[in-house]
Design an enzyme around this catalytic site. Structure first.
Site, short mmCIF file in Angstrom:
data_model
loop_
_atom_site.label_atom_id
_atom_site.label_comp_id
_atom_site.label_asym_id
_atom_site.label_seq_id
_atom_site.Cartn_x
_atom_site.Cartn_y
_atom_site.Cartn_z
N TYR A 50 0.87 -1.17 0.00
CA TYR A 50 0.00 0.00 0.00
C TYR A 50 0.91 1.23 0.00
O TYR A 50 2.03 1.17 -0.51
CB TYR A 50 -0.91 -0.10 1.24
N LYS A 57 -19.87 -20.41 -11.39
CA LYS A 57 -19.01 -20.25 -12.57
C LYS A 57 -17.63 -19.77 -12.15
O LYS A 57 -16.61 -20.16 -12.73
CB LYS A 57 -19.62 -19.26 -13.56
#
Lengths: 383, 383
Positions: free
Chosen positions: A41, A96
């Site tokens: 970060y 999926k």
């Protein structure tokens, strides 16, 4: 059969209750120290952001973009369940995503939409597209699905594919190629009659036309579609322009006479043993309606079918989109090819078909678990 | 310092190149057999979809929705880097996702947008909202961020929070509460002068007002904001309605005289030692500009500051949004509370402040690694 499905339903509900989501977003790196945080970060990530801002192509190397797919659905045509809305569609899209990850290591994010408006869907997918490497459209009803897919494929510089159309068409073609080997017929010299002119029917017709099938006739609830029929919507008008070359008219029962192949993507009961008996010798029957096929396999075989395929996992020869999309998207992402054209679809179908060295009537299509299948499909994308 | 940052930049680039994405979508269950597939996907998932279609609230129990957050950015105000676009923003959003997962087990999906139009952003977030349990807006520039957040919070039935505003405000308030304990002043009897009236400045002013700070004066580049100043945009007009009660005019240098607290969310160099010397006794300096603060901590202390905080991890007292958002969103998702109101923000700030039992000038704010911090913030959401 009812009992068995009901038991699967109960077990599936229990599994979903336990998991509360079949997928999760995981970190590929740990943040345990201040130094870790500075790299993952701020301030370290600032250099990464600036590098990408200067050269956007670097996003493929420095972010998840090149490995991520959005699975977009508006919930308007979910499985065989109809228009059940975005929340009802969400568990299907999660399923999926599980398949994408397990079979081709793709990070697939379900995106279910609060709108069923064509323009709003197009605008939304375009707006979120920088996040992803490709877009899979899923369970969006016809005819909106055609316009949505065409526009997004044109307007986005990334692969866009409506799985209900092309996934089904590719796997059906794969199965057909092997079935034709068994009955020793050539794809260029067969008569194919399809029942159903929705998303899958249209895509199957187009792909069969692309591989050179000479006679394709689609039937909707009003019978054969032919150029000039007065009630055709634009998508069916387009179909009429390259199918049914002799402008045959009549019901399914009438036009199926002499056909080598029947492909149903419609509803239970439309195909009868009597109709099969009017077909050419060694007829091939793909009865793909889900969960109940156009005719049950045993009936079709009793009526003379040489090869039968369905959409179901509990019969031989399941035409299952999941044989195609994990590998196809893997190949698209890896090669950086941005358009899913007919040549790619045909190569994928041949890769799936070629996975079976010696087709037999009960094995014309591999299963999702066949080792190496998805890699073969991925490889087929790169010619 | 330049060398150190440059070394962090190089190491961060190398890490990003190695990982090609700091996050991934993982399956929480395996699909190894046909039976697994029948439970995770069709036919079993059909029962799950139908159950949710009948009772949409079941999505919270049967899908990932209740644990998932969209981190939405248009890339218009990324870190201190400015308008670098969606792809430049993506590594930052991935970093936030890593932090979400590591510190509060939330599944956070970066969604970076191809549009910077207010209405298009609102429409897009609303369209994708069924997928998620909450929306974190991130790095969207002022003043668009105000309208976007307000509209989405009003129009969606889920938590929506712009982190650059409220994350910063909550952590700044936490630090301020502890700093005031050190200098033995009450929040209701202090004069606070802020430099910067962008996203964070506005949110800080509002939150300080909500906890009862009597005198808050914001300065933009043209000096103090007061009711009636002729060049105020709507967001600054709103600020003027509850800040600067005596309508003081003048530059930062003028209005800072006698102030107990300076909060900078602006740019390097705006605060000088000479200005600090005009402040009240034991002044508190929050110099939050990133990466270079309004004044460096050693200079501020030499000029008489009793407590100094910055936005940087390499100085004591880092005002870091990441102290707040993992726990706050955890708490919102767990309680099912849909609106992030002032009371919740104040409780979160007090939870963060209360984490330090005995504040000292170099420790008024915990760090992201303090054990139990994020759980305490999550708990604070539920009063």
């Amino acid at each position: 059969m009812v009992k068995k499905i009901s038991s699967i339903a109960q077990r599936s509900l229990a599994l979903h209750k336990k998991l509360r989501g079949k997928i999760e977003v995981s970190a590929k790196t740990n943040v345990r120290t201040r130094d870790d945080l500075a790299l993952v970060y701020t301030p370290g990530v600032g250099a990464v952001s600036m590098a990408i801002a200067k050269d956007p192509k670097l996003a493929d190397q420095l972010t998840w973009k090149r490995n991520s797919v959005a699975i977009v659905s508006d919930g308007s045509a979910v499985l065989g369940l109809g228009n059940i809305g975005p929340l009802g569609a969400l568990p299907v899209m999660e399923g999926k995503s599980v398949i994408f990850k397990q079979f081709s290591k793709i990070d697939a994010v379900p995106i279910v939409l609060a709108t069923q408006d064509t323009e709003a869907i197009i605008a939304t997918v375009k707006a979120i597209s920088p996040t992803f490497g490709a877009i899979q459209l899923e369970d969006i009803s016809a005819p909106r699905c055609f316009e949505i897919e065409r526009r997004l494929a044109d307007e986005l510089d990334m692969p866009v594919m409506h799985d209900d159309q092309h996934g089904t068409a590719i796997v059906a073609l794969a199965g057909l190629l092997n079935a034709l080997k068994i009955v020793r017929k050539k794809s260029t010299a067969i008569r194919v009659v399809c029942s159903g002119a929705g998303a899958a029917g249209v895509a199957i017709a187009k792909l069969l036309h692309a591989v050179g099938v000479s006679t394709i006739i689609l039937c909707d609830t009003k019978g054969a579609i032919f150029a000039g029929r007065s009630d055709l919507n634009p998508s069916k008008q387009e179909l009429a322009s390259f199918t049914n070359p002799k402008h045959e008219r009549g019901s399914l029962e009438q036009v199926i006479a002499g056909a080598d192949v029947f492909i149903g993507i419609s509803k239970p009961g439309v195909l009868t043993p009597a109709m099969i008996k009017t077909m050419a010798k060694n007829p091939i029957i793909f009865a793909l309606a889900n969960p109940t096929p156009e005719i049950m396999p045993d009936e079709a075989i009793a009526a003379g079918a040489a090869v039968v395929a369905t959409g179901r996992s509990d019969f031989p020869n399941q035409v299952n989109n999941a044989l195609c999309y994990p590998g196809l998207f893997r190949g698209m992402l890896d090669t950086g090819i941005k358009k899913v054209d007919d040549a790619i679809k045909i190569r994928a179908a041949k890769a799936i078909a070629g996975f079976i060295k010696t087709p037999t009537p009960t094995r014309i299509i591999p299963t999702i678990f066949d080792r190496g299948l998805h890699q073969a499909v991925a490889k087929s994308v790169k010619r």
